[in-house]
Design an enzyme around this catalytic site. Structure first.
Site, mmCIF file in Angstrom:
data_model
loop_
_atom_site.group_PDB
_atom_site.id
_atom_site.type_symbol
_atom_site.label_atom_id
_atom_site.label_comp_id
_atom_site.label_asym_id
_atom_site.label_seq_id
_atom_site.Cartn_x
_atom_site.Cartn_y
_atom_site.Cartn_z
ATOM 1 N N GLU A 116 0.640 -1.164 -0.617
ATOM 2 C CA GLU A 116 0.338 0.015 -0.022
ATOM 3 C C GLU A 116 0.938 1.390 0.018
ATOM 4 O OE1 GLU A 116 -2.676 0.160 3.313
ATOM 5 O OE2 GLU A 116 -2.943 -1.953 3.316
ATOM 6 N N CYS A 122 -2.078 1.972 7.753
ATOM 7 C CA CYS A 122 -0.679 1.070 7.898
ATOM 8 C C CYS A 122 -1.379 -0.091 7.518
ATOM 9 C CB CYS A 122 -0.146 0.731 9.054
ATOM 10 S SG CYS A 122 1.365 0.504 8.772
HETATM 11 N N1 SAH Z 1 7.757 0.068 11.362
HETATM 12 C C1 SAH Z 1 7.654 1.645 10.929
HETATM 13 C C2 SAH Z 1 7.205 1.736 9.659
HETATM 14 C C3 SAH Z 1 5.547 1.278 9.244
HETATM 15 S S1 SAH Z 1 4.618 1.921 10.379
HETATM 16 C C4 SAH Z 1 8.013 1.742 12.063
HETATM 17 O O1 SAH Z 1 7.194 0.938 13.351
HETATM 18 O O2 SAH Z 1 7.563 3.135 12.914
HETATM 19 C C5 SAH Z 1 3.852 3.469 10.946
HETATM 20 C C6 SAH Z 1 3.502 3.578 11.772
HETATM 21 O O3 SAH Z 1 2.059 3.350 11.956
HETATM 22 C C7 SAH Z 1 3.852 3.845 12.640
HETATM 23 O O4 SAH Z 1 4.495 4.635 13.910
HETATM 24 C C8 SAH Z 1 3.094 3.113 13.716
HETATM 25 O O5 SAH Z 1 3.550 2.344 15.101
HETATM 26 C C9 SAH Z 1 1.703 3.480 13.573
HETATM 27 N N2 SAH Z 1 1.022 2.394 13.713
HETATM 28 C C10 SAH Z 1 0.857 1.640 12.867
HETATM 29 N N3 SAH Z 1 -0.965 1.169 13.282
HETATM 30 C C11 SAH Z 1 -1.409 1.795 13.854
HETATM 31 C C12 SAH Z 1 -2.328 1.950 14.292
HETATM 32 N N4 SAH Z 1 -3.455 0.888 14.140
HETATM 33 N N5 SAH Z 1 -2.493 2.676 14.642
HETATM 34 C C13 SAH Z 1 -2.219 3.791 14.197
HETATM 35 N N6 SAH Z 1 -0.893 4.381 14.359
HETATM 36 C C14 SAH Z 1 -0.265 2.852 13.916
#
Ligand code: SAH
Length: 354
Positions: free
Chosen positions: A93, A340
């Protein structure tokens, strides 16, 4: 996880391409010509100033691009969610968010993710494979082309965030390659100043970034003020506890002169109390940093709930009173599963894309 076996042609850096061409007995300027085509997303057969025999030779190498499989536009704020198909049928995505100052594209770095964060949809089925740098570049070029249809005059993608599916630093080599390709003057030329890499906190990899020529904005997904809460949400915290993540982030900020951003998803009853804000402020003292607060996007499969925007603003004010710079992130594309991994997951659960 499947490993990347063969470097695809559009993942080569310029020095690597020059080396390959010198092995082939081709002059270095030819490598530069080919490099310029590749950075525009062109296949060997489209390289009009390259001889047919050389094109044939290039065609023997693999080429890894993406195709746009689906495109959802949010009627609310114009956010565009892309579902890309990779050459092996895997889906990833991307999200294009439109702001006054330009457009930010969020791209994926892996198919799925191995980090196992409790609140994240991308990790529910693990990591299928790493993306090659050429695939990440192709995500950017595909969106640029798609958006140019609407407005041929302006650059569509002005900023990039590596915040889609995957952990960029778990795919370190290709992430660093991609940053070089996308910021190269010969290509789409997006300055590293306009790129953010988001990581769950692989401290040893954060430390090597500046020496590998990376000086993007570093975003660290912190989501907790202490190890107890962080480990309950993010298994990676057992390998790299908070003090290591914070010291690596501090070192990155000192080496690059860049302010580090800490992502903090507010989860009701887990990390959203006044004490949590106070403890967080102590941990972030003396750091050139900013806290990005976001009410957790509830993921159906997980039993964790977000907070209201009012509560997020209350938490934000507390941090500011404690002299920590903080903002509540604008929610974009929540009506089109902007979070995400959510769209890919829904499409896969529907039984795939025909
Ligand atoms: N692996 C990397 C980048 C991908 S996730 C990381 O962990 O930063 C991108 C961002 O979205 C991260 O800050 C992650 O913690 C957040 N994220 C994932 N699922 C989420 C959700 N359900 N609600 C809010 N933020 C979320």
């Amino acid at each position: 996880m499947q490993s990347i076996d063969k470097l695809s042609l559009n993942s080569y850096t310029l020095p690597e391409l020059k080396e390959l061409f010198s092995e082939w007995g081709e002059p270095a300027y030819r490598a530069k010509q080919v490099y310029e085509w590749l950075l525009k997303g062109k296949m060997p057969d489209e390289m009009t100033n390259i001889s047919k025999p050389l094109r044939a030779r290039l065609n023997e190498l693999t080429y890894t691009g993406v195709d746009i499989e689906r495109r959802l536009v949010s009627p609310k704020d114009g956010t565009v969610k892309y579902l890309f198909r990779l050459h092996d049928g895997n889906l990833i995505e991307g999200v294009l968010m439109k702001y006054k100052y330009g457009n930010t594209l969020c791209i994926s770095t892996q198919v799925g993710c191995n980090m196992g964060c409790a609140f994240c949809a991308s990790t529910l089925s693990g990591c299928v494979r790493n993306l090659q740098a050429g695939e990440m570049l192709s995500e950017v070029l595909a969106v640029e082309k798609d958006t140019q249809k609407d407005d041929g005059k302006h650059r569509a993608v002005t900023n990039i965030v590596l915040m889609g599916s995957g952990e960029p630093l778990d795919n370190y080599d290709h992430t660093v390659r991609f940053l070089k390709l996308v910021s190269a003057a010969e290509g789409i030329n997006i300055s590293q100043r306009n790129i953010s890499v988001s990581t769950c906190g692989l401290a040893d990899k954060i430390r090597t970034l500046p020496d590998d020529g990376v000086h993007v904005t570093l975003s660290v997904s912190l989501h907790a003020p202490n190890d107890e809460i962080r480990s309950s949400l993010m298994p990676v915290n057992r390998a790299y506890p908070m003090h290591e993540v914070l010291s690596a982030a501090k070192e990155y900020s000192e080496k690059t002169g860049r302010r580090v951003v800490f992502e903090y998803a507010l989860i009701r009853g887990v990390n959203d109390s006044a004490e949590n804000a106070l403890e967080l402020s102590h941990r972030l003292r003396n750091m050139n940093c900013h806290v990005n607060l976001i009410p957790l996007n509830t993921v159906k499969e997980r039993n964790l709930c977000g907070v209201s925007r009012e509560d997020a603003h209350r938490f934000c004010r507390r941090l500011e009173e404690l002299n920590i710079s903080a903002t509540v992130r604008r929610e974009m594309g929540s009506d089109i599963e902007g979070a995400c991994g959510q769209l890919r997951r829904r499409v896969m659960n529907e039984g795939g894309v025909e």
